[in-house]
Design a protein around this motif. Structure first.
Motif, mmCIF file in Angstrom:
data_model
loop_
_atom_site.group_PDB
_atom_site.id
_atom_site.type_symbol
_atom_site.label_atom_id
_atom_site.label_comp_id
_atom_site.label_asym_id
_atom_site.label_seq_id
_atom_site.Cartn_x
_atom_site.Cartn_y
_atom_site.Cartn_z
ATOM 1 N N CYS A 4 19.824 -16.323 1.225
ATOM 2 C CA CYS A 4 20.709 -15.157 1.441
ATOM 3 C C CYS A 4 22.092 -15.694 1.777
ATOM 4 C CB CYS A 4 20.148 -14.300 2.562
ATOM 5 S SG CYS A 4 21.365 -13.544 3.612
ATOM 6 N N LEU A 6 23.525 -16.368 4.536
ATOM 7 C CA LEU A 6 24.084 -16.095 5.859
ATOM 8 C C LEU A 6 23.966 -17.335 6.739
ATOM 9 C CD1 LEU A 6 25.330 -13.750 7.524
ATOM 10 C CD2 LEU A 6 23.068 -13.386 8.497
ATOM 11 N N PRO A 89 33.529 -6.828 7.153
ATOM 12 C CA PRO A 89 32.621 -5.673 7.038
ATOM 13 C C PRO A 89 31.525 -5.665 8.113
ATOM 14 C CG PRO A 89 32.985 -6.644 4.879
ATOM 15 C CD PRO A 89 33.607 -7.576 5.875
ATOM 16 N N LEU A 90 30.996 -6.836 8.446
ATOM 17 C CA LEU A 90 29.915 -6.897 9.438
ATOM 18 C C LEU A 90 30.468 -6.653 10.848
ATOM 19 C CD1 LEU A 90 26.926 -7.268 8.962
ATOM 20 C CD2 LEU A 90 27.160 -9.701 9.485
ATOM 21 N N CYS A 91 31.713 -7.051 11.065
ATOM 22 C CA CYS A 91 32.368 -6.762 12.344
ATOM 23 C C CYS A 91 32.585 -5.254 12.490
ATOM 24 C CB CYS A 91 33.732 -7.466 12.419
ATOM 25 S SG CYS A 91 33.634 -9.245 12.553
ATOM 26 N N TRP A 93 31.053 -2.873 10.899
ATOM 27 C CA TRP A 93 29.783 -2.160 11.025
ATOM 28 C C TRP A 93 29.351 -2.167 12.495
ATOM 29 C CZ3 TRP A 93 24.971 -2.641 12.964
ATOM 30 C CH2 TRP A 93 24.016 -1.679 12.546
ATOM 31 N N GLY A 94 29.512 -3.311 13.132
ATOM 32 C CA GLY A 94 29.124 -3.435 14.543
ATOM 33 C C GLY A 94 29.950 -2.518 15.427
ATOM 34 N N ASN A 95 31.243 -2.453 15.154
ATOM 35 C CA ASN A 95 32.095 -1.575 15.967
ATOM 36 C C ASN A 95 31.721 -0.110 15.769
ATOM 37 O OD1 ASN A 95 33.659 -3.371 17.406
ATOM 38 N ND2 ASN A 95 35.061 -3.710 15.698
ATOM 39 N N ARG A 98 28.238 0.515 17.547
ATOM 40 C CA ARG A 98 28.021 -0.091 18.872
ATOM 41 C C ARG A 98 27.217 0.843 19.785
ATOM 42 N NH1 ARG A 98 30.070 -4.360 21.253
ATOM 43 N NH2 ARG A 98 31.567 -4.735 19.592
ATOM 44 N N MET A 104 19.550 1.871 21.322
ATOM 45 C CA MET A 104 18.245 1.407 20.815
ATOM 46 C C MET A 104 17.744 0.185 21.566
ATOM 47 S SD MET A 104 18.142 1.760 16.716
ATOM 48 C CE MET A 104 19.745 1.189 16.193
ATOM 49 N N GLY B 5 32.697 -6.880 16.923
ATOM 50 C CA GLY B 5 31.549 -6.103 16.473
ATOM 51 C C GLY B 5 30.428 -6.940 15.902
ATOM 52 N N VAL B 8 27.215 -6.949 17.851
ATOM 53 C CA VAL B 8 26.306 -5.799 17.676
ATOM 54 C C VAL B 8 25.465 -5.989 16.418
ATOM 55 C CG1 VAL B 8 26.214 -3.297 17.269
ATOM 56 C CG2 VAL B 8 27.924 -4.248 18.833
ATOM 57 N N SER B 9 26.121 -6.373 15.334
ATOM 58 C CA SER B 9 25.387 -6.568 14.069
ATOM 59 C C SER B 9 24.316 -7.638 14.235
ATOM 60 C CB SER B 9 26.365 -6.994 12.976
ATOM 61 O OG SER B 9 27.476 -6.128 12.914
ATOM 62 N N LEU B 10 24.686 -8.735 14.880
ATOM 63 C CA LEU B 10 23.723 -9.830 15.025
ATOM 64 C C LEU B 10 22.618 -9.484 16.021
ATOM 65 C CD1 LEU B 10 25.968 -13.030 14.848
ATOM 66 C CD2 LEU B 10 24.588 -11.981 13.049
ATOM 67 N N SER B 11 22.863 -8.464 16.884
ATOM 68 C CA SER B 11 21.778 -8.062 17.804
ATOM 69 C C SER B 11 20.636 -7.428 17.011
ATOM 70 C CB SER B 11 22.309 -7.076 18.855
ATOM 71 O OG SER B 11 22.589 -5.822 18.258
ATOM 72 N N ILE B 12 20.945 -6.981 15.780
ATOM 73 C CA ILE B 12 19.888 -6.412 14.926
ATOM 74 C C ILE B 12 19.395 -7.460 13.925
ATOM 75 C CG2 ILE B 12 19.350 -4.689 13.179
ATOM 76 C CD1 ILE B 12 21.072 -2.741 14.499
ATOM 77 N N ILE B 13 20.319 -8.180 13.325
ATOM 78 C CA ILE B 13 19.877 -9.083 12.243
ATOM 79 C C ILE B 13 19.977 -10.543 12.655
ATOM 80 C CG2 ILE B 13 20.426 -7.511 10.375
ATOM 81 C CD1 ILE B 13 23.074 -9.198 10.064
ATOM 82 N N PRO B 19 18.067 -11.458 8.202
ATOM 83 C CA PRO B 19 19.032 -11.283 7.121
ATOM 84 C C PRO B 19 18.376 -11.438 5.741
ATOM 85 C CG PRO B 19 19.903 -12.762 8.791
ATOM 86 C CD PRO B 19 18.470 -12.533 9.136
ATOM 87 N N TYR B 23 18.168 -8.625 2.935
ATOM 88 C CA TYR B 23 18.828 -8.977 1.680
ATOM 89 C C TYR B 23 17.898 -8.712 0.489
ATOM 90 C CZ TYR B 23 21.735 -11.754 -1.490
ATOM 91 O OH TYR B 23 22.538 -12.174 -2.525
ATOM 92 N N MET B 57 14.035 -0.402 15.084
ATOM 93 C CA MET B 57 15.496 -0.187 15.192
ATOM 94 C C MET B 57 15.998 0.739 14.099
ATOM 95 S SD MET B 57 17.119 -3.609 16.736
ATOM 96 C CE MET B 57 18.172 -2.512 17.725
ATOM 97 N N ASN B 58 15.040 1.414 13.393
ATOM 98 C CA ASN B 58 15.391 2.393 12.366
ATOM 99 C C ASN B 58 16.198 1.786 11.215
ATOM 100 O OD1 ASN B 58 15.573 4.922 11.176
ATOM 101 N ND2 ASN B 58 17.566 5.337 12.144
ATOM 102 N N PHE B 79 20.648 4.179 7.430
ATOM 103 C CA PHE B 79 21.290 3.359 8.477
ATOM 104 C C PHE B 79 21.171 1.870 8.114
ATOM 105 C CE2 PHE B 79 20.577 1.159 12.691
ATOM 106 C CZ PHE B 79 21.895 1.237 13.126
ATOM 107 N N LEU B 83 23.995 -1.325 6.923
ATOM 108 C CA LEU B 83 24.012 -2.670 7.509
ATOM 109 C C LEU B 83 23.915 -3.728 6.412
ATOM 110 C CD1 LEU B 83 23.916 -4.704 9.762
ATOM 111 C CD2 LEU B 83 21.503 -4.112 10.153
ATOM 112 N N ALA B 86 27.108 -4.210 4.616
ATOM 113 C CA ALA B 86 28.082 -4.996 5.387
ATOM 114 C C ALA B 86 27.675 -6.468 5.448
ATOM 115 C CB ALA B 86 28.186 -4.426 6.805
ATOM 116 N N LEU B 87 26.390 -6.722 5.282
ATOM 117 C CA LEU B 87 25.845 -8.082 5.387
ATOM 118 C C LEU B 87 26.034 -8.877 4.093
ATOM 119 C CD1 LEU B 87 23.883 -10.178 6.758
ATOM 120 C CD2 LEU B 87 21.994 -8.840 5.812
#
Lengths: 105, 105
Positions: A4, A6, A89-91, A93-95, A98, A104, B5, B8-13, B19, B23, B57-58, B79, B83, B86-87
């Motif tokens: 992927c 990342l 974009p990932l930043c 998305w996080g904002n 948040r 959650m 942000g 926040v994104s990395l708190s999920i992925i 990722p 993906y 986390m939906n 949702f 993400l 953005a990833l």
């Protein structure tokens, strides 16, 4: 295609500070003190180390203006610019999510 | 604006597998065995746990087709879709720069 990618991106911008530093360098050459102000909460020692690593990976270029007192600023390289473009974009998305994510966790 | 942000994104992925899982779920409902094949190298136990967390986390929805033998597939929620959108740029940046970054590390 298993990869992927990342993992590669995060090998450069992994950690708490680097994404923030890059995110706040989008507007062009920025002085050390201004980076520290924008990023907020980072010690001088840690910021110096993070910037040194980003320069070593050719993501940023450091410019010493040869003045007294010393003036040094940092700028995204074209390579660094492509990374920030992919990061934003990932930043954002996080904002945007948040509060929802906070509920959650 | 100090926040970027990405935290926040990395708190999920965050982590090695999520990722990759997201993906490879871009194309619609995907069966457990197919996810495992595409992601490659992940144990059944770890994949079950990662999918459970993403459902909690939906980000994904799990659909059990009530058949024998059991058929279960996973789909990105709207949702989760935002993400992944953005990833993807950061994943593709990594893929495009894998060799260059490998030389630097």
């Amino acid at each position: 295609m298993t990869q992927c990618g990342l993992d590669v991106s995060l090998s450069i911008i992994g950690g708490k500070w680097k994404p923030l530093i890059l995110y706040h360098l989008q507007d062009g050459p920025t002085r050390f003190s201004e980076i520290r102000r924008r990023v907020g909460g980072i010690s001088e020692k840690v910021l110096i180390q993070q910037l040194r690593e980003l320069v070593a990976m050719n993501v940023l270029v450091r410019h010493d203006h040869q003045q007294v007192p010393p003036v040094v600023d940092y700028t995204l390289t074209p390579f660094g610019g492509t990374l920030v473009q992919a990061l934003v974009p990932l930043c954002e998305w996080g904002n945007q999510n948040r509060a929802r994510v906070a509920d959650m966790l």
